[in-house]
Design a protein around this motif. Structure first.
Motif, PDB file in Angstrom:
ATOM      1  N   HIS A 164      18.563  71.564 -13.259  1.00 52.30           N
ATOM      2  CA  HIS A 164      19.094  70.865 -12.098  1.00 52.30           C
ATOM      3  C   HIS A 164      19.309  71.859 -10.973  1.00 52.30           C
ATOM      4  O   HIS A 164      19.307  73.078 -11.190  1.00 52.30           O
ATOM      5  CB  HIS A 164      20.424  70.170 -12.435  1.00 52.30           C
ATOM      6  N   LYS A 165      19.496  71.323  -9.793  1.00 52.48           N
ATOM      7  CA  LYS A 165      19.862  72.127  -8.636  1.00 52.48           C
ATOM      8  C   LYS A 165      21.294  71.775  -8.237  1.00 52.48           C
ATOM      9  O   LYS A 165      21.764  70.659  -8.492  1.00 52.48           O
ATOM     10  CB  LYS A 165      18.913  71.865  -7.475  1.00 52.48           C
ATOM     11  N   ALA A 166      21.949  72.735  -7.618  1.00 47.80           N
ATOM     12  CA  ALA A 166      23.316  72.474  -7.171  1.00 47.80           C
ATOM     13  C   ALA A 166      23.373  71.276  -6.232  1.00 47.80           C
ATOM     14  O   ALA A 166      24.378  70.567  -6.182  1.00 47.80           O
ATOM     15  CB  ALA A 166      23.892  73.713  -6.497  1.00 47.80           C
ATOM     16  N   SER A 167      22.287  71.036  -5.511  1.00 47.01           N
ATOM     17  CA  SER A 167      22.243  69.898  -4.589  1.00 47.01           C
ATOM     18  C   SER A 167      22.226  68.559  -5.318  1.00 47.01           C
ATOM     19  O   SER A 167      22.438  67.507  -4.702  1.00 47.01           O
ATOM     20  CB  SER A 167      21.024  70.010  -3.676  1.00 47.01           C
ATOM     21  N   ASP A 168      22.004  68.584  -6.645  1.00 46.61           N
ATOM     22  CA  ASP A 168      22.074  67.351  -7.436  1.00 46.61           C
ATOM     23  C   ASP A 168      23.521  66.928  -7.695  1.00 46.61           C
ATOM     24  O   ASP A 168      23.761  65.809  -8.155  1.00 46.61           O
ATOM     25  CB  ASP A 168      21.386  67.542  -8.790  1.00 46.61           C
ATOM     26  N   PHE A 169      24.450  67.828  -7.426  1.00 51.37           N
ATOM     27  CA  PHE A 169      25.859  67.581  -7.731  1.00 51.37           C
ATOM     28  C   PHE A 169      26.632  67.242  -6.458  1.00 51.37           C
ATOM     29  O   PHE A 169      26.281  67.709  -5.372  1.00 51.37           O
ATOM     30  CB  PHE A 169      26.508  68.815  -8.364  1.00 51.37           C
ATOM     31  N   ASN A 170      27.690  66.476  -6.601  1.00 46.88           N
ATOM     32  CA  ASN A 170      28.605  66.248  -5.482  1.00 46.88           C
ATOM     33  C   ASN A 170      29.914  67.019  -5.670  1.00 46.88           C
ATOM     34  O   ASN A 170      30.912  66.735  -5.012  1.00 46.88           O
ATOM     35  CB  ASN A 170      28.873  64.759  -5.275  1.00 46.88           C
ATOM     36  N   ARG A 171      29.888  67.970  -6.581  1.00 46.35           N
ATOM     37  CA  ARG A 171      30.976  68.929  -6.765  1.00 46.35           C
ATOM     38  C   ARG A 171      30.369  70.325  -6.809  1.00 46.35           C
ATOM     39  O   ARG A 171      29.238  70.502  -7.275  1.00 46.35           O
ATOM     40  CB  ARG A 171      31.739  68.689  -8.078  1.00 46.35           C
ATOM     41  N   ILE A 172      31.117  71.303  -6.341  1.00 50.30           N
ATOM     42  CA  ILE A 172      30.731  72.698  -6.537  1.00 50.30           C
ATOM     43  C   ILE A 172      31.204  73.094  -7.921  1.00 50.30           C
ATOM     44  O   ILE A 172      32.346  72.840  -8.296  1.00 50.30           O
ATOM     45  CB  ILE A 172      31.356  73.603  -5.467  1.00 50.30           C
ATOM     46  N   ALA A 173      30.324  73.703  -8.699  1.00 47.64           N
ATOM     47  CA  ALA A 173      30.672  74.012 -10.088  1.00 47.64           C
ATOM     48  C   ALA A 173      30.265  75.438 -10.438  1.00 47.64           C
ATOM     49  O   ALA A 173      29.078  75.771 -10.437  1.00 47.64           O
ATOM     50  CB  ALA A 173      29.994  73.033 -11.036  1.00 47.64           C
ATOM     51  N   TYR A 174      31.262  76.267 -10.717  1.00 42.14           N
ATOM     52  CA  TYR A 174      31.042  77.625 -11.213  1.00 42.14           C
ATOM     53  C   TYR A 174      31.335  77.668 -12.705  1.00 42.14           C
ATOM     54  O   TYR A 174      32.335  77.107 -13.171  1.00 42.14           O
ATOM     55  CB  TYR A 174      31.996  78.614 -10.538  1.00 42.14           C
ATOM     56  N   ALA A 175      30.472  78.350 -13.436  1.00 45.38           N
ATOM     57  CA  ALA A 175      30.763  78.693 -14.824  1.00 45.38           C
ATOM     58  C   ALA A 175      31.188  80.153 -14.857  1.00 45.38           C
ATOM     59  O   ALA A 175      30.452  81.024 -14.398  1.00 45.38           O
ATOM     60  CB  ALA A 175      29.528  78.493 -15.701  1.00 45.38           C
ATOM     61  N   ALA A 176      32.379  80.425 -15.370  1.00 51.42           N
ATOM     62  CA  ALA A 176      32.796  81.804 -15.579  1.00 51.42           C
ATOM     63  C   ALA A 176      32.034  82.327 -16.791  1.00 51.42           C
ATOM     64  O   ALA A 176      32.159  81.785 -17.890  1.00 51.42           O
ATOM     65  CB  ALA A 176      34.301  81.883 -15.799  1.00 51.42           C
ATOM     66  N   ALA A 177      31.222  83.352 -16.586  1.00 49.89           N
ATOM     67  CA  ALA A 177      30.241  83.754 -17.597  1.00 49.89           C
ATOM     68  C   ALA A 177      30.729  84.937 -18.433  1.00 49.89           C
ATOM     69  O   ALA A 177      31.402  85.839 -17.933  1.00 49.89           O
ATOM     70  CB  ALA A 177      28.920  84.116 -16.908  1.00 49.89           C
ATOM     71  N   HIS A 178      30.347  84.924 -19.717  1.00 52.28           N
ATOM     72  CA  HIS A 178      30.717  86.012 -20.623  1.00 52.28           C
ATOM     73  C   HIS A 178      29.697  87.139 -20.549  1.00 52.28           C
ATOM     74  O   HIS A 178      28.603  86.974 -19.991  1.00 52.28           O
ATOM     75  CB  HIS A 178      30.849  85.503 -22.061  1.00 52.28           C
ATOM     76  N   VAL A 179      30.066  88.292 -21.072  1.00 50.77           N
ATOM     77  CA  VAL A 179      29.127  89.399 -21.195  1.00 50.77           C
ATOM     78  C   VAL A 179      28.704  89.518 -22.655  1.00 50.77           C
ATOM     79  O   VAL A 179      29.456  89.171 -23.569  1.00 50.77           O
ATOM     80  CB  VAL A 179      29.722  90.733 -20.703  1.00 50.77           C
ATOM     81  N   VAL A 180      27.489  90.001 -22.863  1.00 50.12           N
ATOM     82  CA  VAL A 180      26.939  90.169 -24.206  1.00 50.12           C
ATOM     83  C   VAL A 180      27.048  91.638 -24.592  1.00 50.12           C
ATOM     84  O   VAL A 180      26.555  92.519 -23.870  1.00 50.12           O
ATOM     85  CB  VAL A 180      25.479  89.696 -24.260  1.00 50.12           C
ATOM     86  N   ALA A 181      27.700  91.905 -25.696  1.00 49.44           N
ATOM     87  CA  ALA A 181      27.860  93.274 -26.172  1.00 49.44           C
ATOM     88  C   ALA A 181      26.553  93.805 -26.753  1.00 49.44           C
ATOM     89  O   ALA A 181      25.663  93.041 -27.149  1.00 49.44           O
ATOM     90  CB  ALA A 181      28.964  93.332 -27.234  1.00 49.44           C
TER      91      ALA A 181
END
Length: 390
Positions: free
Chosen positions: A28-45
Motif C-alpha cells: 500500500h501507499k501512505a496515500s491509501d490511508f486517511n491517518r498518518i501511521a508510523y511503526a516504531a521499528a526494532h533493530v535486528v541483532a
C-alpha cells in the motif's frame, strides 16, 4: 490442520491447532490511508558477533534496514531509534547515530519513505550534578544531529529531566528552549512510567491529568513548532481527553498499544493518528486495516485490527518495558530474521509461557505469515528450553 504441543499456565502441555488464515502481505501507499501511521521499528541483532551482549550492541545492519523497506512497502512510516529499537535498553546514542545515518540514507533511495527519528538525552546519565542547562545542551546535540542528517525529529522524553526537574517550570523551560530552535515541527513523545519507570512524574506532576495540563501549556505556547504528540499512557480516556484539547494544528499520535483500533477509528470529535510499536509486529494487518479505513470501510477495519488487540495487550503486559522481546519473537516466527537474539540479551526478559501464549494469540490475530515456518521455529524454541515439542 497444523498443530503444536504448547505449555499451559498450569504447567500441563496440550496440542494447539492453528486456526488463523494469515493476512496477506499487500503493498500500500501512505496515500491509501486517511491517518498518518508510523511503526516504531526494532533493530535486528547480529548473533555471530564476538561481543559481550549485555555491554556492547552488535547489529545486523542489512536485515535491520531491509525491515524498514518492508514497512515502507506497506505504506507505513518508520519511527526510528525509538524505545522499540531498544533505545535506552541496549541501544546507546552512539549506535543510535549510526542507525539514524543508515536509515536516512535508505529513505533517500525512495520517494515514499516517511520517517522520523528519536532525539533525546540518553547520552546524559541522570545524577545529582545534572543541571537544567546540561539537559538543554544534551537535547540540542541530538536534535542537531538528526537535523544535520536532514531528518525529522521526534522529541523523546528525558530520564535526566525527570530526575533533575524541581517542578513543571523546569519542563517548560527545557521544551521552550528546544522548540524555539527546531527547523521544522517535531513530534513530542510522552512515554508513561509503565514503559519506563524512570519517567514517573513527567511534566512535574505525578497525576497524569495534572501533567497533561502542563504538557498542553507547552504545546499551546509553541504550536507552530509541534506537528503532534504521541502519548503512551495505555489509557484511551486520557488520550481522548487530551486529543480534544489540542490546538487544531496539532495531531494526536496514539501510542496506546492497548486501545489503538478504536482510537484510530475515532469518534464524533476526532481521531488519532498512529505511532505504535505494535505496528512493527502486525504490519500487514495494520496496513490492510488502514487501507480499509481510508475507503470508509470501518467494518473491515475493525475485522482486521480488533483481533490483534489481545495479542498487543499480551506483548505489552507488565512489565511493559519488556514488550520489545515479543515484537522480536514475532519477527523471528515470521521469518523476518533468522534468530531470536536481541541486543543487550533482552530475549531473556519473557518466559516460555509468555511466548507460547503469544504464539496462540498471533495465530488468532492472523499475523503468522507462514504457519508451517512459525510452528517449526516455535518447536525449536520449546526444544532449546527443555520441552520436547514433537
Amino acid at each position: 490442520m497444523t498443530s503444536i504441543n504448547l505449555p499451559n499456565a498450569d504447567r500441563t502441555i496440550s496440542p494447539y491447532t492453528l486456526t488463523g488464515k494469515p493476512i496477506p502481505f499487500i503493498k500500500h501507499k501512505a496515500s491509501d490511508f486517511n491517518r498518518i501511521a508510523y511503526a516504531a521499528a526494532h533493530v535486528v541483532a547480529d548473533p555471530l558477533a564476538n561481543n559481550d551482549p549485555w555491554l556492547t550492541p552488535a547489529i545486523d545492519w542489512d536485515t535491520t534496514l531491509k525491515f524498514r523497506h518492508r514497512l515502507w512497502d506497506l505504506g507505513l512510516g518508520v519511527a526510528e531509534a525509538m524505545d522499540t529499537a531498544q533505545r535506552g535498553m541496549g541501544l546507546g546514542w552512539m549506535e543510535a547515530q549510526e542507525l539514524i545515518r543508515r536509515a536516512q540514507r535508505e529513505a533517500r533511495t525512495r520517494d515514499d519513505a516517511l520517517i522520523a527519528y528519536g532525539a533525546g538525552t540518553d547520552h546524559l546519565a541522570p545524577g545529582p550534578d545534572v543541571r537544567i542547562e546540561d539537559i538543554v545542551r544534551a537535547y540540542e546535540e541530538q536534535v542537531g544531529f538528526v537535523e544535520g542528517e536532514r531528518g525529522r525529529v521526534i522529541l523523546m522524553a528525558s530520564r535526566a529531566l525527570a530526575a533533575a526537574a524541581k517542578g513543571p517550570d523546569d519542563y517548560a523551560q527545557v521544551y521552550q528552549r528546544i522548540l524555539t530552535q527546531v527547523k521544522q515541527p517535531v513530534i513530542l513523545h510522552w512515554l508513561g512510567e509503565m514503559f519506563d519507570p524512570a519517567l514517573a512524574g513527567y511534566w512535574g506532576q505525578a497525576d497524569h491529568d495534572a501533567a497533561m495540563d502542563i504538557c498542553l501549556d507547552v504545546i499551546a505556547a509553541n504550536a507552530d513548532k509541534v506537528d503532534g504528540i504521541k502519548i503512551s499512557l495505555l489509557s484511551k480516556d486520557k488520550e481522548i481527553a487530551m486529543r480534544r484539547r489540542l490546538p487544531a494544528s496539532v495531531k494526536m499520535y496514539t501510542g496506546d498499544d492497548f486501545n489503538y483500533a478504536e482510537l484510530i477509528a475515532g469518534d464524533e470529535a476526532g481521531a488519532s493518528h498512529a505511532l505504535l510499536g505494535i505496528f512493527d509486529a502486525i504490519a500487514p494487518a495494520a496496513s490492510a486495516g488502514l487501507a480499509a479505513l481510508g475507503k470508509a470501510d470501518t467494518t473491515a477495519f475493525f475485522e482486521l485490527l480488533e483481533p490483534t488487540v489481545p495479542l498487543s495487550r499480551h506483548i505489552f503486559a507488565a512489565p511493559t518495558r519488556f514488550y520489545k522481546t515479543g515484537v522480536v519473537f514475532l519477527a523471528y516466527l515470521n521469518g523476518l530474521q533468522d534468530h531470536f537474539t536481541m541486543i543487550g540479551g533482552q530475549q531473556s526478559t519473557r518466559s516460555l509461557q509468555h511466548l507460547a501464549e503469544l504464539f496462540r494469540l498471533a495465530d488468532r490475530a492472523r499475523v503468522l505469515a507462514d504457519p508451517d515456518l512459525a510452528v517449526a521455529r516455535m518447536k525449536a524454541m520449546l526444544n532449546v528450553n527443555g520441552m520436547v515439542a514433537e
